[in-house]
Scaffold this motif. Structure first.
Motif, short mmCIF file in Angstrom:
data_model
loop_
_atom_site.label_atom_id
_atom_site.label_comp_id
_atom_site.label_asym_id
_atom_site.label_seq_id
_atom_site.Cartn_x
_atom_site.Cartn_y
_atom_site.Cartn_z
N GLN A 70 0.95 -1.28 0.03
CA GLN A 70 0.05 -0.05 -0.01
C GLN A 70 0.86 1.24 -0.13
N VAL A 71 0.43 2.21 -0.76
CA VAL A 71 1.12 3.59 -0.69
C VAL A 71 -0.08 4.53 -0.40
N GLN A 72 0.28 5.22 0.49
CA GLN A 72 -0.66 6.67 0.83
C GLN A 72 0.20 7.97 0.34
N LEU A 73 -0.83 8.63 -0.20
CA LEU A 73 -0.13 9.80 -1.03
C LEU A 73 -1.07 11.08 -0.25
N VAL A 74 -0.27 12.31 0.00
CA VAL A 74 -0.94 13.24 0.27
C VAL A 74 -0.27 14.45 -0.14
N GLU A 75 -1.07 15.39 -0.87
CA GLU A 75 -0.85 16.46 -1.75
C GLU A 75 -0.90 17.66 -0.77
N SER A 76 -0.11 18.54 -1.13
CA SER A 76 -0.13 19.92 -0.53
C SER A 76 0.42 21.07 -1.44
N GLY A 77 0.13 22.20 -1.02
CA GLY A 77 0.60 23.38 -1.74
C GLY A 77 -0.28 24.12 -2.69
N GLY A 78 -1.68 23.50 -2.96
CA GLY A 78 -2.57 24.30 -3.70
C GLY A 78 -2.87 25.86 -2.96
N GLY A 79 -3.64 26.52 -3.79
CA GLY A 79 -4.04 27.63 -3.20
C GLY A 79 -4.66 28.57 -4.18
N LEU A 80 -4.70 29.73 -3.90
CA LEU A 80 -5.33 30.81 -4.96
C LEU A 80 -3.91 31.73 -5.43
N VAL A 81 -3.97 31.82 -6.82
CA VAL A 81 -2.74 32.90 -7.11
C VAL A 81 -3.34 33.38 -8.63
N GLN A 82 -2.72 34.39 -8.74
CA GLN A 82 -3.00 35.42 -9.90
C GLN A 82 -2.48 34.73 -11.20
N ALA A 83 -3.24 35.02 -12.09
CA ALA A 83 -2.53 34.64 -13.59
C ALA A 83 -1.23 35.13 -13.76
N GLY A 84 -0.34 34.36 -14.42
CA GLY A 84 1.14 34.71 -14.39
C GLY A 84 1.87 34.05 -13.11
N GLY A 85 1.32 33.88 -11.92
CA GLY A 85 1.93 33.32 -10.89
C GLY A 85 2.43 32.11 -10.68
N CYS A 106 3.65 16.15 -3.33
CA CYS A 106 3.14 14.84 -2.94
C CYS A 106 4.08 14.26 -2.04
N ALA A 107 3.51 13.85 -1.00
CA ALA A 107 4.53 13.06 0.10
C ALA A 107 3.69 11.59 0.01
N ALA A 108 4.78 10.87 0.15
CA ALA A 108 4.34 9.19 -0.09
C ALA A 108 4.82 8.52 1.16
N SER A 109 3.90 7.53 1.61
CA SER A 109 4.59 6.56 2.53
C SER A 109 3.81 5.32 2.41
N GLY A 110 4.57 4.26 2.72
CA GLY A 110 4.41 2.92 2.60
C GLY A 110 5.49 2.20 2.02
N ARG A 111 5.09 1.68 0.68
CA ARG A 111 6.01 0.79 0.01
C ARG A 111 7.27 1.45 -0.47
N THR A 112 8.11 0.99 -1.18
CA THR A 112 9.50 1.67 -1.74
C THR A 112 9.10 2.64 -2.71
N PHE A 113 9.22 3.89 -2.40
CA PHE A 113 8.85 4.89 -3.29
C PHE A 113 9.51 4.97 -4.54
N SER A 114 10.66 4.58 -4.59
CA SER A 114 11.49 4.86 -5.55
C SER A 114 11.19 3.86 -6.78
N ASN A 115 10.52 2.75 -6.56
CA ASN A 115 10.17 1.63 -7.39
C ASN A 115 8.74 2.10 -8.44
N TYR A 116 8.14 3.24 -7.88
CA TYR A 116 6.87 3.78 -8.36
C TYR A 116 7.10 4.98 -9.36
N GLY A 117 5.96 4.72 -10.35
CA GLY A 117 5.77 5.71 -11.23
C GLY A 117 5.08 6.71 -10.77
#
Length: 124
Positions: free
Chosen positions: A1-16, A22-33
């Protein structure tokens, strides 16, 4: 199993810019696309960018030249740097992981695990 948690979204003006994480936990991360997809209200989920375990990167035409994908296997993290943002980039952005590495990295059906998404809103 792999758990994925996204962050960093928000409101930004055009051009910004925004950097999604994406932070992952669980299995060996490097083996995943890993892929990023986005879904705007009333639209289907669409491919944005992907990085294979080999480091090969793929971008949607709409993202080329503006988005940059990177991964840090030591931190089990993948980043999507988004520059020159446009109102049409407004969507919920999802991180996804592919354990088999044999499918089309641009197809959502390739991915086994998904995060909960992070909202990106670009104002004009």
């Amino acid at each position: 199993q792999v758990q994925l948690v996204e962050s960093g979204g928000g409101l930004v003006q055009a051009g910004g810019s925004l950097r999604l994480t994406c932070a992952a936990s669980g299995r060996t991360f490097s083996n995943y696309g890993l892929g990023w997809f986005r879904q705007a209200p009333g639209k289907e989920r669409e491919f944005a960018a992907a990085i294979r375990w080999s480091g090969a990167k793929h971008y949607a035409e709409s993202a080329k030249g503006r988005f940059a994908l990177s991964r840090d296997n030591a931190k089990n993290t993948v980043y999507l740097q988004m520059n020159s943002l446009k109102p049409e980039d407004t969507a919920v952005y999802y991180c996804a992981a592919d354990s088999k590495q044999i499918g089309n990295s641009r197809s959502a059906t390739t991915y086994d695990y998904w995060g909960q998404g992070t909202q990106v809103t670009v104002s004009s």
